[in-house]
Every structure is written in C-alpha cells, then in structure tokens.
Design an enzyme around this catalytic site. Structure first.
Site, PDB file in Angstrom:
ATOM      1  CG  ASP A 178     -30.605   7.975   4.675  1.00 63.00           C
ATOM      2  OD1 ASP A 178     -29.801   7.547   3.815  1.00 63.00           O
ATOM      3  OD2 ASP A 178     -31.747   8.356   4.406  1.00 63.00           O
ATOM      4  CD  GLU A 233     -35.092  11.268   4.148  1.00 60.27           C
ATOM      5  OE1 GLU A 233     -35.908  12.032   3.622  1.00 60.27           O
ATOM      6  OE2 GLU A 233     -35.236  10.047   4.193  1.00 60.27           O
ATOM      7  CG  ASN A 234     -34.756   9.356   8.160  1.00 65.28           C
ATOM      8  OD1 ASN A 234     -35.967   9.368   8.371  1.00 65.28           O
ATOM      9  ND2 ASN A 234     -34.246   8.896   7.039  1.00 65.28           N
ATOM     10  CG  ASN A 270     -38.664   9.828   1.678  1.00 62.45           C
ATOM     11  OD1 ASN A 270     -37.444   9.645   1.773  1.00 62.45           O
ATOM     12  ND2 ASN A 270     -39.536   9.082   2.335  1.00 62.45           N
ATOM     13  CG  HIS A 271     -38.780  11.111   5.940  1.00 62.84           C
ATOM     14  ND1 HIS A 271     -40.126  10.867   5.769  1.00 62.84           N
ATOM     15  CD2 HIS A 271     -38.202   9.883   6.121  1.00 62.84           C
ATOM     16  CE1 HIS A 271     -40.354   9.565   5.838  1.00 62.84           C
ATOM     17  NE2 HIS A 271     -39.201   8.946   6.050  1.00 62.84           N
ATOM     18  CG  HIS A 300     -33.277  10.185  -0.326  1.00 57.03           C
ATOM     19  ND1 HIS A 300     -32.402   9.908   0.703  1.00 57.03           N
ATOM     20  CD2 HIS A 300     -34.513   9.939   0.167  1.00 57.03           C
ATOM     21  CE1 HIS A 300     -33.075   9.540   1.773  1.00 57.03           C
ATOM     22  NE2 HIS A 300     -34.365   9.537   1.471  1.00 57.03           N
ATOM     23  CG  HIS A 309     -31.904   3.824   6.385  1.00 54.88           C
ATOM     24  ND1 HIS A 309     -32.358   4.185   7.650  1.00 54.88           N
ATOM     25  CD2 HIS A 309     -32.225   4.857   5.579  1.00 54.88           C
ATOM     26  CE1 HIS A 309     -32.941   5.369   7.586  1.00 54.88           C
ATOM     27  NE2 HIS A 309     -32.867   5.801   6.331  1.00 54.88           N
TER      28      HIS A 309
END
Length: 256
Positions: A9, A40-41, A68-69, A149, A176
């Site tokens: 990530d 995604e982050n 999920n983000h 993920h 992470h």
C-alpha cells in the site's frame, strides 16, 4: 522468465514521492518487466485521486490495485472505467465502476493482474474464493498475479493455498506490515502474506503516531493525518516462467 515487482500500500504524498524517487532504479536493478502497486491509500488521508494515480503511473507502475478505500474519493470514479491499469476488487458489486482484472499484453507474454478483497472483518462482498474460481476459468494466459487485500492472515494463507498451482504470484496487502514468509508453494505459486507499506517509516501504518495513540487510548473518533518524514518502499520480486506460469523464486525487499 518474467520478473514482476509487487508493492504494498502506497500511503499519501510522501509514499507517492518516494516511489517516484526510488522505483526507477529498483526496476533497473531487478531487471523488472512489470510493476504492480496498491494505491488505495495514495491520496492524502486515504483513497485514490487522479493526481495520486498519475504519480504512481509516472513513477513506473504498470497496474494499480486497490481495496476497501477504492471509492472513498468520488473524483476517482470515472478513472476506474478508463481501462488504463487502475483496478478495484473483482468481488465488489458489478454495479461499482471499473474491473477487477487487467491484462498486460507484452506480445511475448500476457499477464493477468487480479484484485480481490477479503471477507473477514471488512464490508460484505462476494466470496473471494468463488470469485477467483470464476475469473481463472476465463483466463487465456498461464501467468496470473493476485493482490488479495485482506485483514486476516488466515484468510490470506487459505486463499494462497487454494490458488496454489493456478496463479503465478499471490501477495497480500492492507495490513501495511511486511511479513517474512515469502516462498514458493508446492504447486508453483509464489506468495507473501503481506507486502508491507510504501510510506513514512516512523508511523502507525502511515498515520502520525500521536493520533493513532489517541484513538486507541480514548476510543473517541480521531481524524487521522499521514505522517511525514523518511519513507520506506516495501514489496517483493516474483520471477515467473512465462510458459508454465510457475513461480521460480520470491524475494522480499524494503528500501529505506
């Protein structure tokens, strides 16, 4: 042989900038043919924006996976439908923008990049095991890599073993924290439970430590902010036979 770099990530502006700085030399050192990174982050806070996706692509990433983000930022919705290498979990509702599979065609070989999300401790979705079966039954290339993920290490390991011999590389993201269990499974699938994070090294998963501490100590809602400072770039290199699709080796790395 195909040499595939998968990155964990990417967190915030610092993670994007560090990737842009370090990835070109890393690709050259590893003679990498393909780079997959979870973005995604990559926007400040969380989610992904057109600007952060551009930074990753400009830095040398070929395919951006998410989780999920993925849809935290409405500005990115149209971007998922452009078919440019940005994908979302395949087991999300088919009503969501984009696709969960991207085919990289390099003439000599084709690589299918598959993005899935876990069902444990995350929002409801299609069963990832069933979704993987559906996707793999339709692929026409022996080389497939999966970014799973997921929150639970047990779910990641279970899916890795379930897909052993059917995909070339399997990498977990989301937590992470890089795991030290990289290996080639008996059926020929290279795997690692979690690739780790590309972002501020002195942080709590990319967040300023004092804010994470306050959230855990008080239980009160806390607005998280990305930490700044020296970064790290975590991931793994998978060496894959393009004819059989079997992984020959997995090498974990962390650039700090």
């Amino acid at each position: 042989m195909i040499r595939i770099i998968m990155l964990g990530d990417v967190v915030g502006a610092g993670g994007c900038a560090f990737l842009q700085e370090k990835l070109p030399a890393l690709k050259q050192a590893y003679h990498a043919d393909l780079v997959v990174a979870n973005g995604e982050n990559s926007a400040q806070g969380n989610g992904i924006l057109p600007s952060s996706a551009k930074q990753l692509f400009d830095g040398g990433v070929d395919v951006i996976t998410t989780g999920n983000h993925a849809f935290k930022r409405r500005e990115s919705y149209e971007m998922f439908d452009e078919g440019n290498g940005l994908i979302r979990p395949a087991n999300y509702s088919p009503r969501t923008p984009g696709s969960g599979v991207f085919i990289v065609d390099r003439l000599r070989y084709r690589v299918a990049v598959v993005n899935l999300i876990g069902s444990a401790f995350l929002d409801p979705c299609q069963n990832p095991f069933d979704c993987a079966d559906e996707i793999l039954s339709k692929l026409d290339t022996p080389v497939a890599v999966v970014d799973f993920h997921a929150e639970a290490t047990a779910e990641k390991l279970a899916l890795a073993y379930y897909l052993d011999g059917r995909v070339s590389a399997f990498a977990g993201t989301h937590t992470h924290v890089q795991t030290a269990d990289e290996r080639v499974l008996p059926g020929g699938t290279g795997m690692i439970t979690d690739l780790g994070m590309c972002g501020a090294a002195e942080s709590v998963l990319g967040v300023k430590p004092e804010l994470a501490i306050a959230r855990f100590r008080t239980g009160l809602p806390t607005r998280f902010e990305n930490e700044t400072g020296p970064c790290q770039l975590c991931g793994a290199l998978f060496t894959v036979d393009e004819k059989s699709g079997r992984c020959q080796s997995v090498e974990r790395f962390a650039v700090r």
